[in-house]
Design an enzyme around this catalytic site. Structure first.
Site, PDB file in Angstrom:
ATOM      1  N   THR A   1       0.868  -1.178   0.000  1.00 34.53           N
ATOM      2  CA  THR A   1       0.000   0.000   0.000  1.00 34.53           C
ATOM      3  C   THR A   1       0.896   1.217   0.000  1.00 34.53           C
ATOM      4  OG1 THR A   1      -1.350   1.410   1.417  1.00 34.53           O
ATOM      5  CG2 THR A   1      -0.259  -0.408   2.498  1.00 34.53           C
ATOM      6  N   ILE A   2       0.510   2.247  -0.718  1.00 34.72           N
ATOM      7  CA  ILE A   2       1.370   3.431  -0.748  1.00 34.72           C
ATOM      8  C   ILE A   2       1.417   4.111   0.616  1.00 34.72           C
ATOM      9  CG2 ILE A   2       0.944   3.890  -3.196  1.00 34.72           C
ATOM     10  CD1 ILE A   2      -0.795   6.312  -2.234  1.00 34.72           C
ATOM     11  N   ASP A   3       0.488   3.800   1.502  1.00 32.35           N
ATOM     12  CA  ASP A   3       0.355   4.550   2.754  1.00 32.35           C
ATOM     13  C   ASP A   3       1.368   4.152   3.827  1.00 32.35           C
ATOM     14  OD1 ASP A   3      -1.872   5.955   1.717  1.00 32.35           O
ATOM     15  OD2 ASP A   3      -3.149   4.229   2.147  1.00 32.35           O
TER      16      ASP A   3
ATOM     17  N   ARG B   1      -3.983   7.965   4.459  1.00 34.51           N
ATOM     18  CA  ARG B   1      -5.057   7.563   5.377  1.00 34.51           C
ATOM     19  C   ARG B   1      -4.859   8.177   6.764  1.00 34.51           C
ATOM     20  NH1 ARG B   1      -7.099   1.648   5.073  1.00 34.51           N
ATOM     21  NH2 ARG B   1      -5.127   1.248   6.101  1.00 34.51           N
TER      22      ARG B   1
END
Lengths: 253, 253, 253, 253
Positions: free
Chosen positions: B59-61, B105
Site C-alpha cells: 500500500t502506498i500509505d 489515510r
C-alpha cells in the site's frame, strides 16, 4: 569536492600537506568529504596529517568499502529502469534484442540491481561475466520459449557493449539495438530515497562531529547509518550479491 | 486482490466460509495476498478456516503493522517529490505559500518522508497535527528569515487542505496555492526500490511456502524480509518516527 | 502496420498482389497505413492495384516527403531534451564535453531541433556535417570564451559517435563522455502534441474516406492537415531548415 | 517580468509614467515583455508614453488575444497528460470516476486540449459548461457501455471541482477521486516545442527591433510568428475550437 580521484597528484604527500596547510590557514576545523573511494582516500590522507574529517559515501556506482549503499545509487537505478522501460516499448520483428550499457566502474551493482528492477533477460557484470557464446545460446533459447524481446544489460566494466552487439550479430540471427546510457545516469533530481538518506547522513555527520567523533565513513548497513573507521572501511567489502544473480535467473526464465 | 477493505461484507463469517469453499473447490492450496491492513485481515480470516496463506505488504500509505515498509511507498514518495519540485519552480510575489495535500489515510508516513525528501517548510500529520495558528506564525517567521517560498505538506488525515488554505488566507497576508495530488500518487511505474523488493518478496514467499511456512506477513525490518505471524503483525506497530519530525524542523529552519 | 520498410520483399509485385488479394478476401475496403516512407510506398503499391488507402505519417525521424511533421517526432524530441538536461547536470573538470548520439536515419531533423531545444553547443547533421577538425577548434574556442560544458549532438547519419569521441580525444585535451540514446527515443507515452495531432489525423482520415477521397498522405503543413497525393508527396521535400542551423549557431555562441 | 497583472496599481497613469522615467533614466531603449494579457497591457501603456516595446506571449493558459499559442501551454499540457496517465493507472471497483481540476483562468484551452490528448471522457470548460446533471447521466451511460473508468477534466473557470465531486456523489453511485493539479502545471522544464519556439521568438524579436519595428505582440499563427500591433491583438480573439469539442465527444464515446 576534493575530486581526489580526478587529481592523481593528491597521492603525493607534499600536495596533501599543502592542502592541509590551506585548510588550517582558513581556520577550517572539520572537513566533510562527499564522494567515492578516491575521496575517502583523500580524507584518510588529511586525517593522518591531523585534520578532523568525515566522509559521506556518494557515487552512483555503489562500489565503496564500508557501506552497503552510496548516495546516488537509487537515483541512477531509477534512471536505468525508466530508460529500459522506454526501450521495451518499441519492438519489431527484426530487432528483438536490445543491449543497454550501464555504468558501475569495476562493479556490477548498477547492472545487477537494475536488471532485477526491470526484469532484464541477461545481465553482464564484471565480477563474473557470462561468456558471449553463452549469451547467444541464452538469447536463442529465450526466444524459443516465446519471449518476444530480450534486454541485455552490460556493465561498462564487463564488456565493450559495441563488441557484444557485433558478436551477437555475427553468431545469431539477431541485430541488437544499442543504447549507451553514459552520464545520463549521473543526472536528474535525487530520488526520494537518496534525498532522505542524504538528510539523515548530514544530521548524523554533524552530531558525530559535535560529539568529538571524526575520521569515519558514514556507512549504511542493514538500514542504519554506522560510523566506520577509514581503516575498517577499506577492508569491509560488500560485493554483488550472489543471491541477486540467482533471483535474476529465475525471474528472466 | 481480495479487496477486503473494499468489501465490508468480508467481515461476515459466512462470506469468509464461502470464499474458503470456493478456493478449495478450485484446488487452490495456497493464497498469496498482496495488499494492506484490510487484505491481511482477510488473509487472517481465511487462515483461521484452514487456508494456507501468505501476505505481501503493499500500500502506498506504509501504514501496516508488522513491517517498516509496504510496497508502493517509495514509488508514491518519488511522485510527491517530483510534484513538489515542479510546484517550487514557480513562485511569484503574491503567492509565496504552496499547500500540497498528500495521501496516507490515518498516518503521516507519506507527508513526513516526502517532507524530508523535498525539504518542505511545514508538514501536517494526523499523529500530531500542528495547530493552524502555529502554522500561520511559522509562515510569517519563515519569510521574515528570508525564505521566498514555503511548501506545506498536508496529510489527508490531518486536515482538509481547503480549510488550511482558507485559514491561512484569513489569518495572514498569504494566499496559498493548492494542489491535491490524490490518485496521482497511486500510479506510474514502480520505482527501482519497489520493483527489486517486490522481486525479493516474491522469492521469499515461494521459498517459505515450499518449506511449509505459511500464514505470515512478509515484514520488511531493518533491510531484511522477515516472516511475521498475523497475530504479531497486528501488535507490532511502526509509527512515524519522532526523529524524522525533528530532522525536518532542523532542515526547514 | 505493413512494416514494408522491414520487408524488402514487399517491393516484389507478386507479393503486393498477394497482399491485395488477402485484403479483398477479407472484405477490407479501406486500408489506413501508419508509418514512414517505406509504409507509404507500400500503400502506393496497393493503391495502384485498386486498393483504397490512406497514409498517416508516423516516424520519429520526421523524414517523409509531403509533410512538415510526422507523428512521434515531438515525443522523441522531448526524450532527447530530457536526456541532455540530465547529462548537463553532471560535469567535472576533466570531462567537459558530452557527445550524445541521436537517431534520424539520413536526416538531421531530430539532432537539429533537439539541439535548438536544449541549446547544444554543436550539432552534427548528415545534410552538412561539420568536419571533425572544425568541431575540435570550435570546442576549444567555446571553452576559452568561458563555457564550462559543451554538448555535441551527433545524428546517427552524420558520423559514428564513437569515432567522434576518439577524434576529439586525440586532437584536443578533452575526453568526451558518450551517450547513445538509441531506441530510448522510440518509447515512452506520446507527448500532448503527438496525441492531439493523432486524434485530429484519425478524424481527418475517416472524414476523407467517407467522402470518397483516398490514396493520400495526410500531410501536416503550416499547422493544417492537408491530403497530398502519394505522387506529390514523393516530390514535396521538407529538408532541414537552414535558418534553424543559423539560429543554433547564434544561441550556442 | 513587469508582473503588471499582479500589480493593479500599474493601471494608474502616474505609476506608468514613473516606470517609463526609470527605464529612460537607465538608458533602456527597448523593453521586451514576456507574459500574458496583463503584461501586454503594461507594454501598451509604456508604448503610449514613447517606450519601444515588444511582447512575447507567455502563459500556460493560452488565453491571449492576437496569438493562437502562448509559450508554456505545451509544457503544461504534457504535465496534465502525464498526471492523467498516472491517475488512470489505478482503478478499483468503487472509485471508477476521477475528477482532475486543471488551470486556464476563464478559458478552457488547457482542459480541452489535454482532454483530447489523454482521451478524457468528460471535459468541463467555462465557455460552455456541461450542466452537472448531464455529467451524471453521461457517466452512467459511459459505464453501461462498458468503460471501467471515466476521467473528468474540470477547468478551474468552469466549476469548483469539489462541488462537482459532491454533486456526482449525491446523484450517482460513484464516489469520484479528486486531484487538483494547481501550480504543478506551471513548473517543470520546458517541453521541446516551447523551448524551440522560445528560441525562434527571441530571434524574431531582436530582428524586428533591429529593423525598427516595435510595439508588437509576437503572435503565433498557423505555424508562423507574426508581429501584431497591440491594438489588433486586443481585438483578435482565438476562442476554444468548437471542432475540438466535437472530436472529443467522438473519441470518448
Amino acid at each position: 569536492m576534493l575530486k581526489t580521484a580526478r587529481f592523481p597528484e593528491f597521492q603525493n604527500e607534499e600536495v596533501q600537506k599543502k592542502a592541509y596547510d590551506i585548510l588550517k590557514a582558513h581556520d577550517i576545523d572539520h572537513l566533510i568529504v562527499i564522494g567515492g573511494d578516491g575521496s575517502m582516500r583523500g580524507a584518510t590522507s588529511l586525517a593522518k596529517l591531523g585534520m578532523s574529517t568525515m566522509t559521506i559515501p556518494c557515487t552512483i556506482d555503489n562500489d565503496m568499502g564500508g557501506t552497503q549503499y552510496t548516495l546516488g545509487f537509487d537515483t541512477a537505478l531509477n534512471t536505468v529502469v525508466d530508460a529500459v522501460g522506454r526501450i521495451r516499448d518499441t519492438s519489431n520483428s527484426h530487432e528483438r534484442v536490445a543491449i543497454v550499457e550501464v555504468m558501475g566502474r569495476k562493479a556490477g551493482h548498477i547492472a545487477l540491481k537494475a536488471g532485477l528492477a526491470c526484469g532484464a533477460e541477461i545481465v553482464l557484470v564484471p565480477e563474473n561475466p557470462m561468456p558471449l557464446h553463452d549469451v547467444c545460446r541464452h538469447l536463442k533459447e529465450t526466444q524459443i520459449r516465446g519471449k518476444e524481446y530480450s534486454v541485455i544489460l552490460v556493465a561498462e566494466g564487463a564488456y565493450n557493449s559495441g563488441d557484444v552487439k557485433a558478436f551477437i550479430k555475427e553468431h545469431t540471427e539477431f541485430d541488437p539495438s544499442l543504447t549507451v546510457l553514459g552520464y545520463l545516469q549521473r543526472g536528474g533530481g535525487p530520488s526520494a530515497f537518496d534525498a532522505i538518506l542524504a538528510a539523515r547522513m548530514s544530521e548524523a555527520c554533524l552530531n558525530l562531529l559535535m560529539n568529538g567523533v571524526d575520521n569515519r565513513l558514514l556507512g549504511y548497513i542493514d538500514g542504519h547509518i554506522r560510523p566506520i573507521s577509514y581503516q575498517e572501511a577499506e577492508l569491509l567489502d560488500f560485493p554483488i550479491n550472489e543471491k541477486d544473480y540467482t533471483l535474476l535467473s529465475i525471474l528472466s526464465s
